[in-house]
Scaffold this motif. Structure first.
Motif, short mmCIF file in Angstrom:
data_model
loop_
_atom_site.label_atom_id
_atom_site.label_comp_id
_atom_site.label_asym_id
_atom_site.label_seq_id
_atom_site.Cartn_x
_atom_site.Cartn_y
_atom_site.Cartn_z
N ARG B 213 0.90 -1.10 -0.20
CA ARG B 213 -0.12 0.00 0.03
C ARG B 213 0.88 1.27 -0.10
NH1 ARG B 213 -5.34 1.59 0.43
NH2 ARG B 213 -5.25 3.85 -0.10
N PHE B 216 2.08 1.50 -3.46
CA PHE B 216 0.80 1.98 -4.46
C PHE B 216 0.67 3.55 -4.18
CE2 PHE B 216 -3.50 3.05 -4.39
CZ PHE B 216 -3.94 2.61 -5.73
N THR B 404 -17.54 -13.12 -6.30
CA THR B 404 -17.18 -11.65 -6.20
C THR B 404 -16.22 -11.17 -5.21
OG1 THR B 404 -19.16 -11.34 -4.17
CG2 THR B 404 -19.85 -11.30 -6.49
N LYS B 405 -15.70 -12.14 -4.44
CA LYS B 405 -14.83 -11.79 -3.63
C LYS B 405 -13.18 -12.13 -3.84
CE LYS B 405 -17.87 -10.30 -0.43
NZ LYS B 405 -17.92 -9.07 0.25
N ALA B 406 -13.27 -13.12 -4.67
CA ALA B 406 -11.81 -13.81 -4.88
C ALA B 406 -11.42 -13.74 -6.55
CB ALA B 406 -11.74 -15.01 -4.17
N GLY B 407 -10.14 -13.72 -6.66
CA GLY B 407 -10.00 -13.98 -8.06
C GLY B 407 -9.87 -15.30 -8.60
N GLY B 428 -7.41 -10.45 -7.70
CA GLY B 428 -8.66 -10.37 -6.58
C GLY B 428 -8.66 -8.80 -6.24
N PRO B 429 -9.93 -8.45 -5.67
CA PRO B 429 -10.10 -7.29 -4.89
C PRO B 429 -9.31 -6.95 -4.04
CG PRO B 429 -12.16 -8.46 -5.43
CD PRO B 429 -11.08 -9.32 -5.59
N TYR B 430 -9.18 -5.43 -3.99
CA TYR B 430 -8.34 -4.96 -2.78
C TYR B 430 -8.66 -5.69 -1.45
CZ TYR B 430 -5.54 -1.91 0.17
OH TYR B 430 -4.55 -1.34 1.02
N VAL B 436 -7.66 -4.72 -9.58
CA VAL B 436 -8.53 -5.95 -9.38
C VAL B 436 -8.47 -6.36 -11.04
CG1 VAL B 436 -10.61 -4.14 -9.98
CG2 VAL B 436 -10.88 -6.67 -8.65
N GLY B 437 -8.58 -5.97 -11.98
CA GLY B 437 -9.02 -6.07 -13.33
C GLY B 437 -7.70 -6.99 -13.95
N THR B 438 -6.64 -7.34 -13.19
CA THR B 438 -5.47 -7.90 -13.84
C THR B 438 -4.94 -9.25 -13.11
OG1 THR B 438 -3.87 -6.91 -12.18
CG2 THR B 438 -4.77 -5.71 -14.46
N THR B 439 -4.12 -10.13 -13.53
CA THR B 439 -3.49 -11.08 -13.08
C THR B 439 -2.14 -11.09 -13.07
OG1 THR B 439 -3.35 -13.53 -13.09
CG2 THR B 439 -3.45 -12.41 -15.20
#
Lengths: 486, 486
Positions: B213, B216, B404-407, B428-430, B436-439
């Motif tokens: 963080r 970031f 909705t919670k995990a990648g 996955g989401p923060y 969140v849109g990536t791997t």
């Protein structure tokens, strides 16, 4: 009578309802979503006359321009329906289990698709009261992706925003979409509150660098940072080669002036800097070009900002007025300023700067390589344009450099007019946008409001339809690495 | 003897050289890049013995684990070569000009592809000294995408980082890659300086929530914010249905314990919370499970952090020790804690929290619907696991919520072990990630280091090869909206 600011309690309730609706809408079928987008498009077309009349009162934009914008808006809603049905947007990938996977450990069955990100907040723009506003591209792509939408209306057209919201909501209700799927809030504080609400999962914005950066900073500093897709500012430089200037000088001047002054220059893709050869006579043609008369801008804030930006550039030691005038009272008039490419390079931070309105800076170069040098110092741009001839060797140097600076690179066309297509890219490095990997116009815009999810070893019945063995959606998928078109 | 921190002057010079190399490498052919990735993979394999010996000294990880990790690392370098040759990563789109485009204005010729984003900064991880470090997945995908890479070495294995850097650079030199294409900096300050350098255009990170963080925030607060792909923390909850617990209790316990204690629990996908039915006897089986003995963690900082995290959870009123012990001096020992699902829901912010090391919290539920309720309060996760039977009706409620919670959502497999494949999603989401849109694992990871560019009305000779009429690369492309496989 204007629209009152949304109260804090109402903002919270609208976001909460959007989150509930988003949880339902994410499970909607592609058919449900295509139907909803089509219903909204049909309703906009049906109510076009009354909405355009309101828009004229609030934005000063002329009726033909607004009518074209409504057509664009309903078109892009329907285009996202086509995108949904084609299916590649899901990026469905299936890797079957493989005990001999050369990684050194057996590969499990893995299946991946893109899924809705959650409720989306859309900050509407001033300059496109339809296409980048309540029912505009961001709302269309967010809804298509399976998300609820909360719009923060632009203060420049609140009554139009309210009227459009009613049209959209009634259309969504008519096809049975969840209550709360789409709503609008009013007022700066309401927008900030919604952006900070933990339920909001992404935001999109079209507007100024200052406003967009402030909101980006809020999104990034949340306890849970969220993607903020801001389309901010762009100068959209254009580069005229020597041969083009000598072959088509008058055509270039007419096209450029039309692109600078269309919609009174209030387009994010307006070409704000033009590089021309010093000895070509093109600057003389520009000096005597026929410019439109003064015209009201969208609102007083934009008019004030325009005057300040023009004054800041015009007062620079290396700048003079080429055509038009800067100081008139009343509605702003188009103005062309002149400098040299050498000055542009030397003080690019001052001189290559957006003047939102009907103004541009013309810079003369001695040698074509100066165009490459100017390109090298550019900040991120939405567009960059080369006006040339196919045997211009400079173009082979210039185009690749511009591709590192701009989201769209044009050849012998002007950048205003952003077609809504499969291959459009409306974005670019900061400050053109806050999300360099994305577009806000065109089919690829839907990706912004999706996130990938992989399912490992999941029974077929528990998989989303796109990933089931029988491919019930009939969509293109990547199976064991190979692309299959249904 | 350790590796000295890189001086500010040296950091600036390394980044500058990387930017120059990036400008050359972006114009490299796919064949150039495949060759470079293969050369690096071959070199890693050839030097495996000496690198593994160094890694054992610095990380305390056992030799078989490290050998497998080298194999994974060279495999993923070669996999990105396959990704490059397949061509879909370019997302090539061609819209021919269309005078009747129903938007209301003629469609110009538009062609779009993904291009390199520019020099990338990679923050290496502690727990995978090969696969998520100097020559790891982020470096591989950034190089594959056409970017120079600057690695910030992890302080836990500086000598290995230096040795790996030499291997990578020699391999790149051997195939004629640009000088400066790949380099490594050492020290926290050096990493921060590089992250703030205007030439760096994206950063990737694998590590703690606090560290990630902080970085970031730096990336987001630059004058030009850049994408920061941080993979931070995850609890990776697992949910055991009633039928699974009664049918396969012993298997579940053994698999869970192995997943919790493998690599001494120092995996970002370690299952940290396990929900089990209260009356199934599964908690009794867990209480008597055979746990491995104490083992050294990667470094003292991680050991201290582990003890603090376990102590914080164990001291909660609703928590007791189920197996193992928390207080021993010396190397940390595996420990299982126990609470109830009701307590987990009531104080999820305290109890659903990563304990990086060999520990997990077992929560007993009375009713299967409590699993859905716990899923609803989760923060973002890398993974979520359901251990069930195919006729468990609760799964049809639980899996969609977990998505909705995990990648990555797993069924009857444990989440440790992240296969490198086309369909993998490691994200996955923060706070699981900052993007969140990536791997960060698998073929799709390359997209993080690319940005779209459209060319409008561009002569064929000035287009990148992927967009030329003849399709010289022979890649899949979207032409006028329709996917074509060469």
């Amino acid at each position: 009578m204007t629209v009152p600011a949304t109260t804090p309690d109402d903002v919270a309730a609208i976001v909460r309802r959007a989150a509930e609706a988003s949880a339902l809408w994410r499970r909607s079928t592609i058919g449900d979503r295509v139907g909803a987008l089509g219903a909204v498009a049909d309703a906009l077309d049906a109510h076009a006359d009354e909405l355009i009349a309101e828009a004229q009162r609030e934005t000063h934009l002329p009726e033909p321009r607004l009518r074209g914008e409504v057509r664009r808006t309903s078109f892009q809603l329907r285009l996202f329906g086509e995108v949904l049905e084609e299916g590649t947007w899901l990026d469905a990938r299936i890797d079957h289990a493989d005990g001999d996977w050369p990684m050194g450990a057996p590969r499990p069955d893995l299946r991946r698709q893109l899924e809705p990100i959650g409720p989306v907040l859309v900050f509407a723009a001033s300059n496109f009261p339809f296409a980048f506003s309540v029912a505009g591209g961001d709302s269309a792509s967010a809804l298509a992706a399976g998300n609820a939408v909360v719009v923060k209306a632009h203060r420049g057209h609140p009554r139009l925003s309210a009227a459009t919201t009613t049209v959209v909501r009634d259309a969504l209700t008519s096809v049975g979409a969840p209550a709360g799927l789409f709503d609008t809030v009013y007022g700066t504080e309401a927008g900030v509150q919604a952006l900070k609400d933990p339920l909001i999962q992404a935001a999109a914005f079209t507007g100024s660098i200052a406003g967009g950066r402030a909101l980006f900073d809020i999104a990034a500093s949340r306890p849970q940072p969220i993607p903020f897709y801001g389309e901010l500012g762009s100068v959209n430089p254009a580069f005229v080669t020597r041969s083009a200037a000598s072959e088509r000088g008058q055509d270039i001047v007419e096209g450029f002036v039309a692109s600078v002054t269309g919609s009174a220059g209030q387009l994010c893709t307006k070409p704000g800097v033009l590089l021309v050869p010093a000895d070509s006579g093109l600057d003389a043609l520009l000096a005597s070009a026929s410019l439109p008369g003064p015209a009201p801008l969208l609102n007083d804030g934009i008019a004030d900002g325009f005057r300040e930006a023009v004054e800041a550039t015009a007062s620079h030691d290396a700048v003079e007025v080429l055509a038009g005038s800067t100081g008139a009272s009343g509605d702003p008039a188009p103005v062309l300023l002149r400098t040299t490419a050498a000055a542009l390079r030397a003080d690019h931070e001052s001189l290559i700067s957006e003047m939102f309105g009907p103004a541009a800076l013309v810079a003369t170069y001695e040698d074509e390589t100066e165009m490459v040098a100017v390109a090298e110092v550019l900040e991120g741009q939405l567009t960059a344009t080369v006006v040339g001839s196919e045997d211009d060797t400079i173009a082979t140097e210039l185009v690749p450099v511009l591709a590192t600076k701009a989201g769209r690179v044009l050849w012998n066309q002007w950048p205003t007019g952003v077609s809504v297509t499969w291959a459009q890219q409306h974005g670019g490095p900061y400050p053109a946008t806050t999300a360099v990997g994305t577009t806000s116009v065109g089919a690829a815009a839907i990706t912004r409001f999706l996130r990938p999810v992989s399912y490992q070893n999941m029974p077929d019945a528990l998989l989303p339809p796109a990933l089931r063995a029988a491919n019930p959606l009939g969509i293109p998928r990547r199976v064991d690495g190979a692309l299959t078109t249904s």
